[in-house]
Design a protein around this motif. Structure first.
Motif, PDB file in Angstrom:
ATOM      1  N   GLY A  38      -2.933   8.690  -1.873  1.00 38.35           N
ATOM      2  CA  GLY A  38      -4.412   9.212  -1.026  1.00 38.35           C
ATOM      3  C   GLY A  38      -4.257  10.314  -0.413  1.00 38.35           C
ATOM      4  O   GLY A  38      -5.004  11.543  -0.132  1.00 38.35           O
ATOM      5  N   CYS A  73      -3.285   2.497   5.265  1.00 40.31           N
ATOM      6  CA  CYS A  73      -4.573   3.704   4.835  1.00 40.31           C
ATOM      7  C   CYS A  73      -5.703   3.147   5.244  1.00 40.31           C
ATOM      8  O   CYS A  73      -6.230   3.967   5.580  1.00 40.31           O
ATOM      9  CB  CYS A  73      -4.703   2.390   3.138  1.00 40.31           C
ATOM     10  N   ARG A  84     -11.737   7.800  -3.541  1.00 40.22           N
ATOM     11  CA  ARG A  84     -11.981   7.105  -3.054  1.00 40.22           C
ATOM     12  C   ARG A  84     -10.278   5.780  -3.483  1.00 40.22           C
ATOM     13  O   ARG A  84      -9.798   6.238  -4.057  1.00 40.22           O
ATOM     14  CB  ARG A  84     -13.164   6.126  -3.252  1.00 40.22           C
ATOM     15  N   LEU A  85      -9.875   5.088  -2.735  1.00 40.76           N
ATOM     16  CA  LEU A  85      -8.591   4.195  -3.001  1.00 40.76           C
ATOM     17  C   LEU A  85      -9.104   3.167  -2.796  1.00 40.76           C
ATOM     18  O   LEU A  85      -9.456   2.812  -1.689  1.00 40.76           O
ATOM     19  CB  LEU A  85      -7.444   4.493  -1.497  1.00 40.76           C
ATOM     20  N   ALA A 136     -11.049   4.107   2.347  1.00 40.58           N
ATOM     21  CA  ALA A 136      -9.967   2.733   0.898  1.00 40.58           C
ATOM     22  C   ALA A 136     -10.275   1.922   1.046  1.00 40.58           C
ATOM     23  O   ALA A 136     -10.523   1.170   2.491  1.00 40.58           O
ATOM     24  CB  ALA A 136      -8.664   3.123   2.391  1.00 40.58           C
ATOM     25  N   PHE A 190      -7.154   6.699   5.854  1.00 40.12           N
ATOM     26  CA  PHE A 190      -8.320   7.287   5.309  1.00 40.12           C
ATOM     27  C   PHE A 190      -9.060   7.041   5.933  1.00 40.12           C
ATOM     28  O   PHE A 190     -10.413   6.787   5.074  1.00 40.12           O
ATOM     29  CB  PHE A 190      -7.686   7.071   4.059  1.00 40.12           C
ATOM     30  N   LEU A 230      -0.638   3.817  -3.011  1.00 43.00           N
ATOM     31  CA  LEU A 230      -1.378   4.142  -2.390  1.00 43.00           C
ATOM     32  C   LEU A 230      -1.831   4.806  -1.699  1.00 43.00           C
ATOM     33  O   LEU A 230      -2.901   5.912  -1.228  1.00 43.00           O
ATOM     34  CB  LEU A 230      -2.794   2.809  -1.817  1.00 43.00           C
ATOM     35  N   ALA A 231      -1.041   4.950   0.204  1.00 38.65           N
ATOM     36  CA  ALA A 231      -1.114   5.421   0.256  1.00 38.65           C
ATOM     37  C   ALA A 231      -0.426   6.631   0.721  1.00 38.65           C
ATOM     38  O   ALA A 231      -0.839   8.602   0.685  1.00 38.65           O
ATOM     39  CB  ALA A 231      -0.192   5.350   1.694  1.00 38.65           C
ATOM     40  N   GLY A 251       0.965  -1.329  -0.243  1.00 36.12           N
ATOM     41  CA  GLY A 251      -0.115  -0.025  -0.062  1.00 36.12           C
ATOM     42  C   GLY A 251       0.584   1.125  -0.062  1.00 36.12           C
ATOM     43  O   GLY A 251       0.367   2.429   0.177  1.00 36.12           O
TER      44      GLY A 251
END
Length: 71
Positions: free
Chosen positions: A31, A55, A37-38, A62, A58, A27-28, A24
């Protein structure tokens, strides 16, 4: 996509999908630059556990799923 969000390829309000998200990290980081949205998908249970931890700040925006994205 996660990498696109990091380099300005995703508008700040759009959603991010990271296939093969691993732990992640990307992705983090995405974010932190978008309000959408994740969503992350990875096949490794250990990686998904770490991605969910990473995450967690979030909240509900997430979602990290363990799956084979080829299925």
């Amino acid at each position: 996509f996660g990498v696109g969000a990091l380099y300005g390829g995703v508008p700040p309000g759009d959603d991010v999908l990271d296939l093969g998200c691993g732990t992640g990290t990307l992705l983090a980081a995405a974010g932190a630059t978008t309000r959408g949205r994740l969503a992350g998908v990875d096949i490794s249970a250990a990686a998904i556990a770490r991605a969910r931890e990473r995450c967690a700040p979030f909240g509900a925006r997430a979602e990290i799923a363990q799956a084979d994205f080829l299925d």
